[in-house]
Write a protein that holds these residues in place. Sequence first.
Motif, PDB file in Angstrom:
ATOM      1  N   LEU A 106       0.867  -1.188   0.000  1.00 42.45           N
ATOM      2  CA  LEU A 106       0.000   0.000   0.000  1.00 42.45           C
ATOM      3  C   LEU A 106       0.900   1.235   0.000  1.00 42.45           C
ATOM      4  CD1 LEU A 106      -2.969  -0.464   2.520  1.00 42.45           C
ATOM      5  CD2 LEU A 106      -3.124  -0.104   0.048  1.00 42.45           C
ATOM      6  N   ILE A 107       0.682   2.110  -0.966  1.00 44.70           N
ATOM      7  CA  ILE A 107       1.410   3.383  -1.005  1.00 44.70           C
ATOM      8  C   ILE A 107       0.430   4.471  -0.572  1.00 44.70           C
ATOM      9  CG2 ILE A 107       2.661   5.013  -2.477  1.00 44.70           C
ATOM     10  CD1 ILE A 107       3.353   2.597  -4.312  1.00 44.70           C
ATOM     11  N   LEU A 108       0.763   5.166   0.509  1.00 40.55           N
ATOM     12  CA  LEU A 108      -0.148   6.167   1.079  1.00 40.55           C
ATOM     13  C   LEU A 108       0.432   7.563   0.893  1.00 40.55           C
ATOM     14  CD1 LEU A 108      -0.945   4.313   4.454  1.00 40.55           C
ATOM     15  CD2 LEU A 108      -2.191   4.173   2.288  1.00 40.55           C
ATOM     16  N   ILE A 109      -0.314   8.418   0.231  1.00 39.55           N
ATOM     17  CA  ILE A 109       0.124   9.806   0.053  1.00 39.55           C
ATOM     18  C   ILE A 109      -0.624  10.697   1.039  1.00 39.55           C
ATOM     19  CG2 ILE A 109       0.295  11.760  -1.541  1.00 39.55           C
ATOM     20  CD1 ILE A 109       0.248   9.814  -3.872  1.00 39.55           C
ATOM     21  N   CYS A 110       0.132  11.394   1.899  1.00 38.43           N
ATOM     22  CA  CYS A 110      -0.481  12.300   2.867  1.00 38.43           C
ATOM     23  C   CYS A 110      -0.561  13.688   2.244  1.00 38.43           C
ATOM     24  CB  CYS A 110       0.360  12.366   4.139  1.00 38.43           C
ATOM     25  SG  CYS A 110       0.603  10.762   4.908  1.00 38.43           S
ATOM     26  N   GLY A 111      -1.777  14.096   1.912  1.00 38.69           N
ATOM     27  CA  GLY A 111      -1.995  15.429   1.356  1.00 38.69           C
ATOM     28  C   GLY A 111      -1.781  16.473   2.443  1.00 38.69           C
ATOM     29  N   ARG A 112      -1.545  17.699   2.034  1.00 41.03           N
ATOM     30  CA  ARG A 112      -1.350  18.835   2.952  1.00 41.03           C
ATOM     31  C   ARG A 112      -1.947  20.074   2.317  1.00 41.03           C
ATOM     32  NH1 ARG A 112       0.013  19.477   8.272  1.00 41.03           N
ATOM     33  NH2 ARG A 112      -0.137  17.275   8.782  1.00 41.03           N
ATOM     34  N   TYR A 113      -1.949  21.145   3.016  1.00 42.82           N
ATOM     35  CA  TYR A 113      -2.388  22.439   2.502  1.00 42.82           C
ATOM     36  C   TYR A 113      -3.806  22.333   1.922  1.00 42.82           C
ATOM     37  CZ  TYR A 113       2.611  22.947   3.017  1.00 42.82           C
ATOM     38  OH  TYR A 113       3.885  22.927   3.516  1.00 42.82           O
ATOM     39  N   GLU A 114      -4.096  23.131   0.927  1.00 44.24           N
ATOM     40  CA  GLU A 114      -5.470  23.161   0.399  1.00 44.24           C
ATOM     41  C   GLU A 114      -5.772  22.004  -0.533  1.00 44.24           C
ATOM     42  OE1 GLU A 114      -7.580  25.500   1.680  1.00 44.24           O
ATOM     43  OE2 GLU A 114      -5.802  25.923   2.873  1.00 44.24           O
ATOM     44  N   GLY A 115      -4.747  21.312  -0.970  1.00 45.64           N
ATOM     45  CA  GLY A 115      -4.992  20.204  -1.887  1.00 45.64           C
ATOM     46  C   GLY A 115      -3.742  19.770  -2.610  1.00 45.64           C
ATOM     47  N   VAL A 116      -3.941  18.849  -3.544  1.00 45.45           N
ATOM     48  CA  VAL A 116      -2.850  18.252  -4.310  1.00 45.45           C
ATOM     49  C   VAL A 116      -3.144  18.540  -5.777  1.00 45.45           C
ATOM     50  CG1 VAL A 116      -1.787  16.030  -4.897  1.00 45.45           C
ATOM     51  CG2 VAL A 116      -2.609  16.441  -2.565  1.00 45.45           C
ATOM     52  N   ASP A 117      -2.137  18.867  -6.550  1.00 44.43           N
ATOM     53  CA  ASP A 117      -2.327  19.080  -7.997  1.00 44.43           C
ATOM     54  C   ASP A 117      -3.050  17.869  -8.583  1.00 44.43           C
ATOM     55  OD1 ASP A 117      -1.670  18.890 -10.915  1.00 44.43           O
ATOM     56  OD2 ASP A 117      -0.566  20.741 -10.502  1.00 44.43           O
ATOM     57  N   GLU A 118      -4.154  18.138  -9.276  1.00 47.16           N
ATOM     58  CA  GLU A 118      -5.048  17.079  -9.774  1.00 47.16           C
ATOM     59  C   GLU A 118      -4.328  16.056 -10.653  1.00 47.16           C
ATOM     60  OE1 GLU A 118      -8.127  16.980  -8.591  1.00 47.16           O
ATOM     61  OE2 GLU A 118      -8.739  15.218  -9.739  1.00 47.16           O
ATOM     62  N   ARG A 119      -3.246  16.455 -11.300  1.00 48.23           N
ATOM     63  CA  ARG A 119      -2.542  15.530 -12.196  1.00 48.23           C
ATOM     64  C   ARG A 119      -1.890  14.376 -11.444  1.00 48.23           C
ATOM     65  NH1 ARG A 119       0.244  20.477 -15.215  1.00 48.23           N
ATOM     66  NH2 ARG A 119       0.237  21.102 -13.018  1.00 48.23           N
ATOM     67  N   VAL A 120      -1.619  14.580 -10.129  1.00 51.31           N
ATOM     68  CA  VAL A 120      -1.091  13.475  -9.309  1.00 51.31           C
ATOM     69  C   VAL A 120      -2.139  12.359  -9.259  1.00 51.31           C
ATOM     70  CG1 VAL A 120      -0.376  12.800  -6.970  1.00 51.31           C
ATOM     71  CG2 VAL A 120       0.370  14.988  -7.928  1.00 51.31           C
ATOM     72  N   CYS A 121      -3.406  12.755  -9.100  1.00 50.63           N
ATOM     73  CA  CYS A 121      -4.499  11.783  -9.041  1.00 50.63           C
ATOM     74  C   CYS A 121      -4.594  11.010 -10.352  1.00 50.63           C
ATOM     75  CB  CYS A 121      -5.826  12.482  -8.744  1.00 50.63           C
ATOM     76  SG  CYS A 121      -5.762  13.481  -7.252  1.00 50.63           S
ATOM     77  N   GLU A 122      -4.454  11.712 -11.458  1.00 50.91           N
ATOM     78  CA  GLU A 122      -4.560  11.068 -12.773  1.00 50.91           C
ATOM     79  C   GLU A 122      -3.385  10.148 -13.046  1.00 50.91           C
ATOM     80  OE1 GLU A 122      -5.556  13.696 -16.086  1.00 50.91           O
ATOM     81  OE2 GLU A 122      -6.459  15.067 -14.624  1.00 50.91           O
TER      82      GLU A 122
END
Length: 236
Positions: A106-122
């Motif tokens: 399992l690779i877990l990305i901990c988001g911070r601030y107001e959000g994550v650049d949407e392209r990371v999700c894609e």
Amino acid sequence: MQFDILTIFPQFFESSLQVSLLGKAITQKKLNVALHNFRDFATDKHKTVDDVPYGGGPGMVLKPEPLVNTIESISGKKKSKCILLTPRGTLFNQKMARQMAKLDQLILICGRYEGVDERVCELVVDEEISIGDYVLNGGEVAALVLLETVARLIPGVLGNEASLSHESFNEGLLEYPQYTRPPELRGLKVPKVLLSGNHKEIEAWRGSQAIKMTKKRRPDLLKKLQNEKKPAKEPT
Ligand code: 6GU
């Protein structure tokens, strides 16, 4: 099972991974947790991980390159999933945890601030998960919740498999009240049935208490259980 956690606060996880059953499971190599500070993969000399949002607005957005570059540096196992912890994700539950416990990684990305650049999700994220309808400062607490929930389902981690089968037997209901010694405390007595030694009666009492507790506190769970038990309607 391999856990890879992407965070700019790796220290946040250190004591949690050293103590209790999680610490023991790591020492015994039942699971391995690697912490990746994605600031190390920033592309500029100031090691910047965030930037202002395109289109304006408050807060900062996590830049895509440090996250994507970190993911690419992690060696992928066979059955692997990449999860972004975010308040906009699917609500986490025990059923999802059971599915995740079957994976190799399992690779877990901990988001911070107001959000994550949407392209990371894609580009790299398979699933977005939230742990509840409230807002945390970042995904670290949520990642720890997910890690502990999944880890204790891996065979040999809990160290008491009877507890797990008890939990799945009681699936969908809240726990019945528990008592230990002394038999009386400040005028409050332990229910007689528990001292009776009559296992059949004890089991029946616990069952009715679990239903009563669930009805009072989580009527939604009881409804869900009743719907699951109803046979599927015949198509008309
Ligand atoms: Cl996963 N992240 C943040 N920042 N807040 C949350 C959450 C996750 N789940 C519930 N609230």
